[in-house]
Structures are given as structure tokens and as C-alpha cells.
Design a protein around this motif. Structure first.
Motif, PDB file in Angstrom:
ATOM      1  N   ILE A  35      43.498  31.873  41.901  1.00 45.12           N
ATOM      2  CA  ILE A  35      44.553  32.879  41.963  1.00 45.12           C
ATOM      3  C   ILE A  35      45.552  32.583  40.847  1.00 45.12           C
ATOM      4  O   ILE A  35      46.030  31.449  40.726  1.00 45.12           O
ATOM      5  N   GLY A  36      45.859  33.583  40.043  1.00 43.91           N
ATOM      6  CA  GLY A  36      46.882  33.427  39.020  1.00 43.91           C
ATOM      7  C   GLY A  36      48.268  33.428  39.637  1.00 43.91           C
ATOM      8  O   GLY A  36      48.525  34.126  40.627  1.00 43.91           O
ATOM      9  N   PHE A  37      49.181  32.648  39.070  1.00 46.75           N
ATOM     10  CA  PHE A  37      50.547  32.611  39.580  1.00 46.75           C
ATOM     11  C   PHE A  37      51.489  32.181  38.465  1.00 46.75           C
ATOM     12  O   PHE A  37      51.092  31.713  37.401  1.00 46.75           O
ATOM     13  N   ASP A  58      45.737  44.593  36.761  1.00 50.66           N
ATOM     14  CA  ASP A  58      44.374  45.038  37.052  1.00 50.66           C
ATOM     15  C   ASP A  58      43.367  43.897  37.076  1.00 50.66           C
ATOM     16  O   ASP A  58      42.225  44.077  37.495  1.00 50.66           O
ATOM     17  N   GLN A  59      43.783  42.700  36.616  1.00 48.79           N
ATOM     18  CA  GLN A  59      42.891  41.535  36.674  1.00 48.79           C
ATOM     19  C   GLN A  59      43.272  40.583  37.804  1.00 48.79           C
ATOM     20  O   GLN A  59      42.686  39.506  37.936  1.00 48.79           O
ATOM     21  N   GLY A  60      44.264  40.976  38.603  1.00 48.50           N
ATOM     22  CA  GLY A  60      44.667  40.149  39.733  1.00 48.50           C
ATOM     23  C   GLY A  60      45.708  39.097  39.399  1.00 48.50           C
ATOM     24  O   GLY A  60      46.077  38.299  40.270  1.00 48.50           O
ATOM     25  N   ASN A  61      46.187  39.064  38.154  1.00 48.94           N
ATOM     26  CA  ASN A  61      47.185  38.079  37.745  1.00 48.94           C
ATOM     27  C   ASN A  61      48.590  38.681  37.824  1.00 48.94           C
ATOM     28  O   ASN A  61      48.747  39.899  37.809  1.00 48.94           O
ATOM     29  N   PRO A  62      49.626  37.829  37.882  1.00 51.11           N
ATOM     30  CA  PRO A  62      50.990  38.366  37.919  1.00 51.11           C
ATOM     31  C   PRO A  62      51.272  39.224  36.696  1.00 51.11           C
ATOM     32  O   PRO A  62      50.881  38.878  35.577  1.00 51.11           O
ATOM     33  N   LYS A  63      51.954  40.338  36.909  1.00 49.52           N
ATOM     34  CA  LYS A  63      52.295  41.199  35.782  1.00 49.52           C
ATOM     35  C   LYS A  63      53.251  40.475  34.837  1.00 49.52           C
ATOM     36  O   LYS A  63      54.076  39.667  35.265  1.00 49.52           O
ATOM     37  N   GLU A  64      53.143  40.796  33.544  1.00 45.84           N
ATOM     38  CA  GLU A  64      53.966  40.160  32.531  1.00 45.84           C
ATOM     39  C   GLU A  64      54.494  41.213  31.559  1.00 45.84           C
ATOM     40  O   GLU A  64      54.053  42.370  31.566  1.00 45.84           O
TER      41      GLU A  64
END
Length: 393
Positions: free
Chosen positions: A230-232, A32-38
Motif C-alpha cells: 500500500i502506498g502512503f 488511479d494506481q492506488g497511491n496517495p494523490k500528489e
């Protein structure tokens, strides 16, 4: 009324698919914050790709291989879609066609959405199923359109709308199932289960800070046209799915169709990848290992091989995380067989470790000699066909 279930072959047949796939910097499936799910697993933070994301990628890959009319779609706009079919199959106008569509689908008691022609939730149905419903009124569309609301409602009650949605399922509905909470008659039990993909090792979230230049910016202006981030992350992922062939037979009722569906699923699950930020990262890779195991007892997810996170192993021919993950997977598979005594009915694997003797030997002991992916599929098909023939005798 739902058709009688097909006879379930005994013993039951499960097709397990184990995949290792290394993905470069990417954001396959964002939160929901635009980062890759963890996910937190084995005491460390892991990269995660949700089962929903990979199931959708698999369905989209189906669309590249299977004619559109033989597939399903999932939408709130089922009433509007049916109205389009009625309108194009008759000389009715848009409004009369929509009225007939609403009357037909009233038998399903779909909860109405906020917009006209929409349901309150997504309905997963086959395109041919909706064609069959439209065909119920095609030859008498003008007669029905001339009836008042009460007479129309009484007339369509005699039409087998629910039956059309309960039979002739396309392979993606048969595989992934359909849940309609307030209409139990439309429920289809999924034959396939897909696990969340997890990295075999710990990961750290990173950020790509980027700027974009305004091409029309004058020479006396400075600075970027826009900035962002962008998170990755990068990961070797363990991916797992299983198909209950006995459930697939119930959903499809025909053996050859079920075997074809299994083959399509294994192919598309192995070759697909979620497309999140694909233009920014060009992250598409192929698996380094695909193993198919047919079991008669139960499906077995081997993710416990990675409960202790993998790290690079310079002491083993300088191999990295992917090779160590492959060896871990092989050991876990063999240990499960030794502990529980459940010998698989069929195993086959395709992998890229043929030049790494220690890894290749471990995989050979667990899954047999490596073969091209096409031979994994052909071997699986032959095994399933033989088993279904035996079940019919």
C-alpha cells in the motif's frame, strides 16, 4: 420556476477557513494506481488531498450532527427513491408507484440511465424535496395510476415538480451547489469553495509491504497466505475553504438558517477527514491550527506561504515542520493585509502552539489571542448575526 433571489447584503461577506493538520502515515485519497494523490508545487512534489474527497468527508460529518431528513443525497436512483416514497405513502404496488415516479420526474427531462429507475448522472437533492414531490400525488395516487400514459403525462404537467427541487434546499446543497448541465433551472450556485489540501513541504511516496498469514495453514506448509503493498505518505497539510455568506443567503433565503449552515460547515470541515485506508493506518488527527477570517473584499487562499517548501527548523527552539508552517501562515496573512490594505472584519484562531512562544506570538499578531474552537464558532456566529441585522435595516 425558480423563486426570486434573496437580497444580497452589501458589502459581501466571505468566511475563510485556514487549517494546518499533521497526518501520520496514511493514504487519505488515492489516485488511479492506488497511491496517495500528489501535486507538483513550488518545484517539489507535495502530498495532495482533493477538494472532492474533503467535501465528501465534510458532508458525512454533517450526517452525524444533522437529522437525515434535513440533508441531501446524491444518486442516480432518484426515480426509484421517489417510487419508494410513493409506494410507502399510498397503497400502490411497486410497479404503479414506479410509473407515477417516472411520470413526475419526466418534467425534469432527466437523461435516462442504463438501468430502469436510474438517471444517466448523479442528482444532488434534498430528502425533504423528494418528500414534497411525492406529496403531490399522495392523495390521488390511485386515480392517477388508473390513467393511460398520455392522460397521466398531461395531468402531471400541472404539478410543480421543478419548483419543489428549486426551493427548500438543505444546507449541503446550499453550500456545495448543484450542477445539472441539461436542466439549468435546477442549478444551485455553490456558496462554499474548498481547495485541494497540500502538504507545506516536499514528500516522498513510500510503500508498506505486508503479508497475511492463513490461519488454517498446516504446519508443513510455508509462506504467506497473501502479500501486497500500500502506498502512503506523511504530511503537514494546509487546508483552505471559503463560504460566501451572501450566496448562502440566496440559496437558503433566511438569515438564521444561513448562519447555522456556516457554523455547521466550519465545524464539519475542521473535524472531518477522508477515510481512505482508515483501518490500515488509523490516521485520524485533529488540526493543530484553525483560523477563521471574515473578509468583505474577496476570499484569499494563503497557500503561497508554502510555495517555498517548509523544512524542519532546529534553530527555532527545535520546532518542526508544523510550527514553521504556522509561522509562515501568520506572516503571509499579515503581509497580504499590509500589501493590499484589506483589513479583515473578523479573525479568530484556535491552535496548539501555546507552549511555543515564538510560534504563539506570531499567530497572536496575525489572528489574535488563541481561544478554544467553540469560542471561534461563537464569535463567528455573533459577528455574522450582527452583520445580517445591519444589512436588513
Amino acid at each position: 420556476m425558480r423563486p426570486p433571489a434573496a437580497r444580497i447584503p452589501e458589502p459581501r461577506i466571505y468566511v475563510d477557513i485556514h487549517i494546518l493538520q499533521t497526518v501520520p502515515p496514511a493514504n487519505l485519497n488515492r489516485d488511479d494506481q492506488g497511491n496517495p494523490k500528489e501535486a507538483f508545487y513550488g518545484g517539489v512534489r507535495r502530498s495532495r488531498v482533493s477538494s472532492q474527497a474533503w467535501k465528501r468527508a465534510t458532508r458525512k460529518h454533517f450526517a452525524e450532527r444533522v437529522p437525515e431528513q434535513d440533508l441531501a443525497t446524491r444518486t442516480r436512483r432518484v426515480i426509484a427513491a421517489l417510487a419508494d416514497r410513493i409506494e410507502h405513502g399510498t397503497a400502490l404496488g411497486k410497479e404503479p408507484a414506479l410509473r407515477l415516479a417516472e411520470a413526475l420526474l419526466s418534467q425534469l427531462a432527466l437523461s435516462a440511465g442504463k438501468k430502469k429507475g436510474e438517471s444517466a448522472y448523479l442528482l444532488f437533492y434534498g430528502r425533504r424535496q423528494l418528500d414534497a414531490v411525492a406529496a403531490l400525488v399522495r392523495d390521488r395516487a390511485h386515480e392517477l395510476a388508473g390513467l393511460d400514459d398520455e392522460a397521466l403525462a398531461e395531468t402531471v404537467k400541472t404539478m410543480d415538480v421543478r419548483e419543489k427541487f428549486s426551493t427548500g434546499h438543505p444546507i449541503d446543497v446550499a453550500l456545495f451547489g448543484r450542477m445539472v448541465a441539461d436542466i439549468p433551472a435546477l442549478k444551485v450556485d455553490a456558496a462554499a469553495q474548498v481547495a485541494h489540501a497540500l502538504s507545506t513541504h516536499a514528500v516522498e511516496l513510500e510503500f508498506d509491504y505486508f503479508t497475511a498469514v492463513d490461519d488454517e495453514q498446516s504446519d508443513d506448509e510455508t509462506g504467506a497466505g497473501m502479500i501486497g503493498s500500500i502506498g502512503f505518505n506523511s504530511a503537514t497539510l494546509y487546508r483552505y475553504a471559503t463560504v460566501g455568506v451572501h450566496q448562502l443567503l440566496q440559496n437558503l433565503t433566511e438569515g438564521e438558517t444561513a448562519v447555522n449552515a456556516v457554523e455547521e460547515f466550519v465545524t464539519s470541515f475542521a473535524r472531518s477527514i477522508p477515510s481512505g485506508y482508515t483501518n490500515a493506518f488509523a490516521h485520524r488527527t485533529l488540526p493543530s491550527l484553525v483560523s477563521v477570517v471574515v473578509r468583505r473584499d474577496q476570499p484569499v487562499n494563503l497557500v503561497s506561504a508554502f510555495e517555498r517548501p517548509v523544512s524542519a527548523s532546529p534553530g527555532v527552539n527545535g520546532s518542526g515542520i508544523a510550527a514553521e508552517s504556522a509561522r509562515r501562515l501568520a506572516r503571509e496573512h499579515l503581509q497580504a493585509i499590509a500589501t493590499w490594505g484589506d483589513t479583515p472584519a473578523f479573525t479568530a484562531a484556535s491552535h496548539t502552539y501555546t507552549d511555543a512562544p515564538e510560534t504563539s506570538d506570531a499567530l497572536r499578531e496575525a489572528f489574535g489571542s488563541p481561544v478554544p474552537f467553540t469560542k471561534v464558532l461563537s464569535g463567528l456566529r455573533a459577528h455574522l448575526v450582527d452583520n445580517l441585522k445591519q444589512a436588513e435595516q
